[in-house]
Motif scaffolding. Sequence first.
Motif, PDB file in Angstrom:
ATOM      1  N   ALA A 279     -13.352   0.494   1.412  1.00 25.85           N
ATOM      2  CA  ALA A 279     -13.251   0.367  -0.043  1.00 25.85           C
ATOM      3  C   ALA A 279     -11.877   0.813  -0.533  1.00 25.85           C
ATOM      4  O   ALA A 279     -11.299   0.202  -1.438  1.00 25.85           O
ATOM      5  CB  ALA A 279     -14.345   1.187  -0.722  1.00 25.85           C
ATOM      6  N   ALA A 280     -11.341   1.869   0.073  1.00 21.84           N
ATOM      7  CA  ALA A 280     -10.020   2.352  -0.320  1.00 21.84           C
ATOM      8  C   ALA A 280      -8.948   1.322   0.023  1.00 21.84           C
ATOM      9  O   ALA A 280      -8.012   1.088  -0.757  1.00 21.84           O
ATOM     10  CB  ALA A 280      -9.719   3.681   0.371  1.00 21.84           C
ATOM     11  N   THR A 281      -9.076   0.694   1.178  1.00 23.20           N
ATOM     12  CA  THR A 281      -8.127  -0.347   1.573  1.00 23.20           C
ATOM     13  C   THR A 281      -8.181  -1.516   0.603  1.00 23.20           C
ATOM     14  O   THR A 281      -7.152  -2.024   0.143  1.00 23.20           O
ATOM     15  CB  THR A 281      -8.435  -0.846   2.998  1.00 23.20           C
ATOM     16  OG1 THR A 281      -8.250   0.230   3.925  1.00 23.20           O
ATOM     17  CG2 THR A 281      -7.526  -2.004   3.392  1.00 23.20           C
ATOM     18  N   ARG A 282      -9.391  -1.942   0.275  1.00 21.90           N
ATOM     19  CA  ARG A 282      -9.557  -3.064  -0.649  1.00 21.90           C
ATOM     20  C   ARG A 282      -8.955  -2.739  -2.016  1.00 21.90           C
ATOM     21  O   ARG A 282      -8.262  -3.573  -2.621  1.00 21.90           O
ATOM     22  CB  ARG A 282     -11.037  -3.405  -0.792  1.00 21.90           C
ATOM     23  CG  ARG A 282     -11.309  -4.636  -1.654  1.00 21.90           C
ATOM     24  CD  ARG A 282     -12.794  -4.945  -1.740  1.00 21.90           C
ATOM     25  NE  ARG A 282     -13.349  -5.265  -0.436  1.00 21.90           N
ATOM     26  CZ  ARG A 282     -14.193  -4.473   0.238  1.00 21.90           C
ATOM     27  NH1 ARG A 282     -14.579  -3.304  -0.301  1.00 21.90           N
ATOM     28  NH2 ARG A 282     -14.657  -4.829   1.410  1.00 21.90           N
ATOM     29  N   ALA A 283      -9.199  -1.528  -2.489  1.00 27.84           N
ATOM     30  CA  ALA A 283      -8.674  -1.128  -3.793  1.00 27.84           C
ATOM     31  C   ALA A 283      -7.152  -1.087  -3.782  1.00 27.84           C
ATOM     32  O   ALA A 283      -6.495  -1.506  -4.747  1.00 27.84           O
ATOM     33  CB  ALA A 283      -9.232   0.236  -4.184  1.00 27.84           C
ATOM     34  N   LEU A 284      -6.596  -0.599  -2.680  1.00 23.77           N
ATOM     35  CA  LEU A 284      -5.143  -0.515  -2.572  1.00 23.77           C
ATOM     36  C   LEU A 284      -4.530  -1.906  -2.565  1.00 23.77           C
ATOM     37  O   LEU A 284      -3.544  -2.173  -3.272  1.00 23.77           O
ATOM     38  CB  LEU A 284      -4.766   0.237  -1.292  1.00 23.77           C
ATOM     39  CG  LEU A 284      -3.290   0.609  -1.107  1.00 23.77           C
ATOM     40  CD1 LEU A 284      -2.846   1.564  -2.207  1.00 23.77           C
ATOM     41  CD2 LEU A 284      -3.083   1.256   0.264  1.00 23.77           C
ATOM     42  N   VAL A 285      -5.108  -2.812  -1.790  1.00 28.15           N
ATOM     43  CA  VAL A 285      -4.604  -4.186  -1.719  1.00 28.15           C
ATOM     44  C   VAL A 285      -4.770  -4.902  -3.049  1.00 28.15           C
ATOM     45  O   VAL A 285      -3.851  -5.572  -3.534  1.00 28.15           O
ATOM     46  CB  VAL A 285      -5.330  -4.958  -0.596  1.00 28.15           C
ATOM     47  CG1 VAL A 285      -4.970  -6.445  -0.645  1.00 28.15           C
ATOM     48  CG2 VAL A 285      -4.969  -4.390   0.767  1.00 28.15           C
ATOM     49  N   ASP A 286      -5.933  -4.745  -3.678  1.00 28.25           N
ATOM     50  CA  ASP A 286      -6.201  -5.419  -4.950  1.00 28.25           C
ATOM     51  C   ASP A 286      -5.290  -4.920  -6.068  1.00 28.25           C
ATOM     52  O   ASP A 286      -5.070  -5.632  -7.054  1.00 28.25           O
ATOM     53  CB  ASP A 286      -7.669  -5.216  -5.359  1.00 28.25           C
ATOM     54  CG  ASP A 286      -8.628  -6.010  -4.488  1.00 28.25           C
ATOM     55  OD1 ASP A 286      -8.160  -6.866  -3.713  1.00 28.25           O
ATOM     56  OD2 ASP A 286      -9.853  -5.753  -4.570  1.00 28.25           O
ATOM     57  N   SER A 287      -4.766  -3.715  -5.914  1.00 27.67           N
ATOM     58  CA  SER A 287      -3.870  -3.170  -6.950  1.00 27.67           C
ATOM     59  C   SER A 287      -2.486  -3.820  -6.908  1.00 27.67           C
ATOM     60  O   SER A 287      -1.683  -3.617  -7.809  1.00 27.67           O
ATOM     61  CB  SER A 287      -3.721  -1.651  -6.755  1.00 27.67           C
ATOM     62  OG  SER A 287      -2.908  -1.363  -5.615  1.00 27.67           O
ATOM     63  N   GLY A 288      -2.234  -4.590  -5.841  1.00 29.46           N
ATOM     64  CA  GLY A 288      -0.926  -5.222  -5.710  1.00 29.46           C
ATOM     65  C   GLY A 288       0.092  -4.359  -5.000  1.00 29.46           C
ATOM     66  O   GLY A 288       1.273  -4.722  -4.905  1.00 29.46           O
ATOM     67  N   SER A 289      -0.343  -3.231  -4.481  1.00 25.31           N
ATOM     68  CA  SER A 289       0.569  -2.329  -3.782  1.00 25.31           C
ATOM     69  C   SER A 289       1.110  -2.989  -2.508  1.00 25.31           C
ATOM     70  O   SER A 289       0.364  -3.644  -1.773  1.00 25.31           O
ATOM     71  CB  SER A 289      -0.163  -1.037  -3.409  1.00 25.31           C
ATOM     72  OG  SER A 289       0.624  -0.252  -2.529  1.00 25.31           O
TER      73      SER A 289
END
Length: 223
Positions: free
Chosen positions: A66-76
């Motif tokens: 979930a943390a990976t997905r959130a990081l990727v989805d943030s555009g980072s």
Amino acid sequence: MSPIRVLVADDQPVVRSGLATILEGAADLLLVGEAGTGRHALRLAAETSPDVVLMDIRMPELDGIAATRALVDSGSPTRVLVLTTYDPDEYVYEALVAGASGFLLKTDSPQRLLDGIRAVHAGESLFTPTVTRRLVERYVEAPPARPPADILPQLTEREVDVLLAVADGLSNAEIAARLYIGEGTVKTHVARILAKHGLRDRVQAVVLAYESGLVRASRGIGQ
């Protein structure tokens, strides 16, 4: 050249300490923070802008997937290198789809860890061979999500060759040697493949190759 900024996320203090020691021994790497939960990792990532996050899968509050997905989805632009405790980790596939750029086992050598961070930072995908075999098995268990014909018209013949080599787990240098082209040309082809399909990185290209059925069940990475 600026050092590669690395954030460590693992819920076990002894693991974080060991990873920190390894990182501090490399002149080209800089440890910018340590997190014990997925939510903490996201906060630190926003504050420190790491180039690479070493992400454990099983963490409290918010797991590594979930943390990976959130990081990727943030555009980072931060790359995620997942560390797994056990080879047959059922969550590896989900982490890959979430946007992880590679996987290593916590039992891998310190040198492999350092080389892995450098490879992921350079845009390469990274898989422990045994983890890769499990990913291949997972891909070929189900029918292709869409036929190869759906993706082939968008790619040139050479781009298809390069995509298959990427799915074989080859580095740019290895692809260049296989196809008798320059390494810079390989990078150009990979960039075009990613752009044509709106992919974040080479790992998603591997997903595309398998889920489309372009790579058949009879093939495995490295064969």
